[in-house]
Scaffold this motif. Sequence first.
Motif, PDB file in Angstrom:
ATOM      1  N   ALA A 400     -94.693  53.459  -5.034  1.00  0.00           N
ATOM      2  CA  ALA A 400     -95.317  52.140  -4.928  1.00  0.00           C
ATOM      3  C   ALA A 400     -94.302  51.025  -5.123  1.00  0.00           C
ATOM      4  O   ALA A 400     -94.508  49.905  -4.633  1.00  0.00           O
ATOM      5  N   ALA A 401     -93.205  51.331  -5.812  1.00  0.00           N
ATOM      6  CA  ALA A 401     -92.161  50.323  -6.005  1.00  0.00           C
ATOM      7  C   ALA A 401     -91.180  50.290  -4.845  1.00  0.00           C
ATOM      8  O   ALA A 401     -90.239  49.481  -4.853  1.00  0.00           O
ATOM      9  N   GLY A 402     -91.351  51.176  -3.871  1.00  0.00           N
ATOM     10  CA  GLY A 402     -90.478  51.170  -2.708  1.00  0.00           C
ATOM     11  C   GLY A 402     -89.221  51.986  -2.877  1.00  0.00           C
ATOM     12  O   GLY A 402     -88.220  51.712  -2.201  1.00  0.00           O
ATOM     13  N   ALA A 424     -77.134  55.766  -6.546  1.00  0.00           N
ATOM     14  CA  ALA A 424     -78.169  54.761  -6.777  1.00  0.00           C
ATOM     15  C   ALA A 424     -79.432  55.139  -6.014  1.00  0.00           C
ATOM     16  O   ALA A 424     -79.409  55.962  -5.084  1.00  0.00           O
ATOM     17  N   ASP A 425     -80.548  54.557  -6.435  1.00  0.00           N
ATOM     18  CA  ASP A 425     -81.816  54.811  -5.752  1.00  0.00           C
ATOM     19  C   ASP A 425     -81.785  54.202  -4.346  1.00  0.00           C
ATOM     20  O   ASP A 425     -81.236  53.117  -4.129  1.00  0.00           O
ATOM     21  N   ILE A 426     -82.381  54.942  -3.391  1.00  0.00           N
ATOM     22  CA  ILE A 426     -82.519  54.450  -2.025  1.00  0.00           C
ATOM     23  C   ILE A 426     -83.883  53.792  -1.909  1.00  0.00           C
ATOM     24  O   ILE A 426     -84.919  54.434  -2.141  1.00  0.00           O
ATOM     25  N   THR A 427     -83.911  52.519  -1.572  1.00  0.00           N
ATOM     26  CA  THR A 427     -85.157  51.767  -1.515  1.00  0.00           C
ATOM     27  C   THR A 427     -85.635  51.631  -0.077  1.00  0.00           C
ATOM     28  O   THR A 427     -84.925  51.971   0.884  1.00  0.00           O
ATOM     29  N   ILE A 428     -86.864  51.109   0.065  1.00  0.00           N
ATOM     30  CA  ILE A 428     -87.422  50.897   1.397  1.00  0.00           C
ATOM     31  C   ILE A 428     -86.647  49.808   2.149  1.00  0.00           C
ATOM     32  O   ILE A 428     -86.525  49.854   3.380  1.00  0.00           O
ATOM     33  N   VAL A 429     -86.077  48.864   1.396  1.00  0.00           N
ATOM     34  CA  VAL A 429     -85.270  47.812   2.034  1.00  0.00           C
ATOM     35  C   VAL A 429     -84.016  48.429   2.648  1.00  0.00           C
ATOM     36  O   VAL A 429     -83.640  48.118   3.790  1.00  0.00           O
ATOM     37  N   LYS A 447     -92.598  45.113   9.182  1.00  0.00           N
ATOM     38  CA  LYS A 447     -93.850  45.192   8.425  1.00  0.00           C
ATOM     39  C   LYS A 447     -93.882  46.367   7.447  1.00  0.00           C
ATOM     40  O   LYS A 447     -94.802  46.457   6.633  1.00  0.00           O
ATOM     41  N   ILE A 448     -92.922  47.274   7.578  1.00  0.00           N
ATOM     42  CA  ILE A 448     -92.975  48.487   6.748  1.00  0.00           C
ATOM     43  C   ILE A 448     -92.808  48.154   5.277  1.00  0.00           C
ATOM     44  O   ILE A 448     -93.501  48.692   4.398  1.00  0.00           O
ATOM     45  N   ASP A 449     -91.879  47.245   4.953  1.00  0.00           N
ATOM     46  CA  ASP A 449     -91.619  46.897   3.546  1.00  0.00           C
ATOM     47  C   ASP A 449     -92.877  46.372   2.882  1.00  0.00           C
ATOM     48  O   ASP A 449     -93.241  46.779   1.770  1.00  0.00           O
ATOM     49  N   ALA A 450     -93.591  45.458   3.538  1.00  0.00           N
ATOM     50  CA  ALA A 450     -94.815  44.894   2.971  1.00  0.00           C
ATOM     51  C   ALA A 450     -95.909  45.947   2.851  1.00  0.00           C
ATOM     52  O   ALA A 450     -96.680  45.962   1.877  1.00  0.00           O
ATOM     53  N   PHE A 451     -95.980  46.876   3.820  1.00  0.00           N
ATOM     54  CA  PHE A 451     -97.013  47.920   3.780  1.00  0.00           C
ATOM     55  C   PHE A 451     -96.780  48.871   2.613  1.00  0.00           C
ATOM     56  O   PHE A 451     -97.719  49.252   1.905  1.00  0.00           O
ATOM     57  N   VAL A 452     -95.528  49.250   2.398  1.00  0.00           N
ATOM     58  CA  VAL A 452     -95.217  50.209   1.318  1.00  0.00           C
ATOM     59  C   VAL A 452     -95.517  49.614  -0.048  1.00  0.00           C
ATOM     60  O   VAL A 452     -96.035  50.295  -0.942  1.00  0.00           O
ATOM     61  N   LYS A 453     -95.230  48.323  -0.230  1.00  0.00           N
ATOM     62  CA  LYS A 453     -95.411  47.688  -1.534  1.00  0.00           C
ATOM     63  C   LYS A 453     -96.768  47.016  -1.698  1.00  0.00           C
ATOM     64  O   LYS A 453     -97.043  46.442  -2.754  1.00  0.00           O
ATOM     65  N   ALA A 454     -97.605  47.105  -0.713  1.00  0.00           N
ATOM     66  CA  ALA A 454     -98.907  46.435  -0.782  1.00  0.00           C
ATOM     67  C   ALA A 454     -99.821  47.173  -1.749  1.00  0.00           C
ATOM     68  O   ALA A 454     -99.948  48.403  -1.692  1.00  0.00           O
ATOM     69  N   THR A 478     -98.592  56.880   6.215  1.00  0.00           N
ATOM     70  CA  THR A 478     -99.818  57.414   5.626  1.00  0.00           C
ATOM     71  C   THR A 478     -99.849  57.084   4.138  1.00  0.00           C
ATOM     72  O   THR A 478     -98.927  57.480   3.397  1.00  0.00           O
ATOM     73  N   PRO A 479    -100.851  56.347   3.637  1.00  0.00           N
ATOM     74  CA  PRO A 479    -100.953  56.071   2.187  1.00  0.00           C
ATOM     75  C   PRO A 479    -101.240  57.361   1.416  1.00  0.00           C
ATOM     76  O   PRO A 479    -102.015  58.218   1.868  1.00  0.00           O
ATOM     77  N   LEU A 480    -100.647  57.493   0.232  1.00  0.00           N
ATOM     78  CA  LEU A 480    -100.849  58.640  -0.655  1.00  0.00           C
ATOM     79  C   LEU A 480    -101.373  58.161  -2.006  1.00  0.00           C
ATOM     80  O   LEU A 480    -101.516  56.965  -2.260  1.00  0.00           O
ATOM     81  N   LEU A 481    -101.677  59.116  -2.882  1.00  0.00           N
ATOM     82  CA  LEU A 481    -102.181  58.788  -4.214  1.00  0.00           C
ATOM     83  C   LEU A 481    -101.107  58.069  -5.034  1.00  0.00           C
ATOM     84  O   LEU A 481     -99.916  58.290  -4.854  1.00  0.00           O
ATOM     85  N   GLY A 482    -101.558  57.203  -5.943  1.00  0.00           N
ATOM     86  CA  GLY A 482    -100.636  56.499  -6.822  1.00  0.00           C
ATOM     87  C   GLY A 482     -99.884  55.378  -6.146  1.00  0.00           C
ATOM     88  O   GLY A 482     -98.878  54.903  -6.677  1.00  0.00           O
ATOM     89  N   GLY A 483    -100.334  54.944  -4.946  1.00  0.00           N
ATOM     90  CA  GLY A 483     -99.659  53.858  -4.254  1.00  0.00           C
ATOM     91  C   GLY A 483     -98.458  54.282  -3.450  1.00  0.00           C
ATOM     92  O   GLY A 483     -97.733  53.429  -2.919  1.00  0.00           O
ATOM     93  N   ALA A 484     -98.172  55.613  -3.384  1.00  0.00           N
ATOM     94  CA  ALA A 484     -97.032  56.079  -2.601  1.00  0.00           C
ATOM     95  C   ALA A 484     -97.355  56.039  -1.112  1.00  0.00           C
ATOM     96  O   ALA A 484     -98.513  55.936  -0.693  1.00  0.00           O
ATOM     97  N   THR A 485     -96.319  56.140  -0.298  1.00  0.00           N
ATOM     98  CA  THR A 485     -96.464  56.078   1.165  1.00  0.00           C
ATOM     99  C   THR A 485     -95.578  57.137   1.800  1.00  0.00           C
ATOM    100  O   THR A 485     -94.405  57.271   1.431  1.00  0.00           O
ATOM    101  N   MET A 486     -96.136  57.911   2.749  1.00  0.00           N
ATOM    102  CA  MET A 486     -95.373  58.927   3.477  1.00  0.00           C
ATOM    103  C   MET A 486     -95.115  58.439   4.896  1.00  0.00           C
ATOM    104  O   MET A 486     -96.039  57.991   5.586  1.00  0.00           O
ATOM    105  N   LEU A 487     -93.853  58.518   5.335  1.00  0.00           N
ATOM    106  CA  LEU A 487     -93.467  58.152   6.693  1.00  0.00           C
ATOM    107  C   LEU A 487     -93.100  59.416   7.455  1.00  0.00           C
ATOM    108  O   LEU A 487     -92.299  60.246   6.957  1.00  0.00           O
TER     109      LEU A 487
END
Length: 514
Positions: A400-402, A424-429, A447-454, A478-487
């Motif tokens: 959920a934090a990207g 380092a962590d790999i972020t959605i950005v 739009k992917i960044d906003a969708f993942v963190k929405a 695809t949205p997952l549990l806990g606010g996660a997102t699968m691409l």
Amino acid sequence: MPLTDILTNAFVACVAATVALAVCTWTSSRQKARPKGRKGGISILFEGENAAHASPSTLIALKSTLEDLTWEKAHDQLRHRFQRLPPKPALLNDGIHHIPAMLDGDAAVLIVDRRGDMTTLQLADELQEVVGQSARLRLLQAKIDTLERSSASAPYPMWQMTQDGHVIWTNAAYDALAESVARDETRPALFDDVLGTGTAPVQRRATVTTQEGGMKHWFDASQRGIDGVIVAHAVNIDAVIEAEAAQRNFVQTLAKTFAQLSIGLAIFDRKGQLALFNPALVDLTRLSAEFLSARPDLLSFFDRLRDSRMMPEPKNYGSWRQDITELIKAAADGRYLETWTLESGQTYRVSGKPNPDRAVAFLIEDISAEVALTRNFRAELEMGQSMIDALPEGLAVFSAAGVLTMCNRVYSAMWGVDPQRSFADITIVDSVQLWHAECGPNTALAKIDAFVKAPGKRDEWGFDLKTAKGAEMRCTLTPLLGGATMLQFRDLRRGLPEQPPPFKTALSKVAASN
């Protein structure tokens, strides 16, 4: 008479008169130089700290000889009467010093004349009956007064007895205690039932009960014979007794708490002997309670564990024993932590922690269930990773934090990303920038960044991508549990990738063999 005789006689008379006048002047000056007082005073001449001359009355008063008389000995005798007398003559400046007596009504003044290494100490006595007796009596009186003040103000009872048990002297604290317990003069001394009347040194604890309220008080009573007299003291130890009782209650509380613990506890004292253990230690180590109750030392304790196969067999047992010995020596700031895997399949976590006063505590915990759960969880994670690695689509999961939390090998090969080698962590950005670089401008990627963190509920959606190398793929979010997102990145070309990952080929061979 001839003129020469007259002149000669006149000259002789003048000389005689001059000599007589000189003698009178010298005598007068000597008398003026003497300290005021009468015969029988103290007069000592010190060279350094040793007496070079002393009057007979001085030697009598100080009970010394000229050879034994030193400044330290004179100071010990005179300090009770003249407190300002320094312990060493070197502490005085050159010149004459007048030191008055400390007691009221004592007009005596000690005159100390310091001249380099020579020091004169003079004290004139006012009595003449017996030479030296006055000075000695005053010194003794000063000592008696000092001792009387000390004994009278002492906060604990003090008394003296004859060898037949008759009390001949008491201080105020003793009288107050005897009055509180209704002990009169006709009855024996306090604590006589505990101390007795012997002259040998005795020290015991005793109790007395006061008449009012019936309160019990504890004392540390002692006595010994000195010069045919029994001298006794008693110190109140009520606070000590209360502290010991509190300590016993605290230890009992800890013992009850330790008895309910599932972790085995063994505490070794500063001598390295077992001082405390709980029932869980018996269950975990299978050592008998008789052996543990015998208070074995550390090495014997671990030797018995090794003999009963309740610890791993060390490769070099001699060096292991040395490690334990060094642990005891370094217990002030060292720590001991090991995981034991036993032949029975059980797993123990053993930790040693230093305690105050060089004691060491060992805790033995059965973590077999925890280890099994961890192994099963790790196996499930590895199985899940193998499953997503076997899929033909590239998969990536962002929190959920990207932050990229998981991806498969197809995704890594498709975009050249390996999270395991990244510090380092790999972020959605970071990922969107990578996709932009590979695919060029695309409004859907922005739009992917906003969708993942929405936050809140989201719907699955997708779009098509085309890389600079000509590859066409379908991206599905695809949205997952806990606010996660699968691409999912699926190649739109026919068939499988021309160079599938090696693990997929291996899985194909395994499937074909089955």
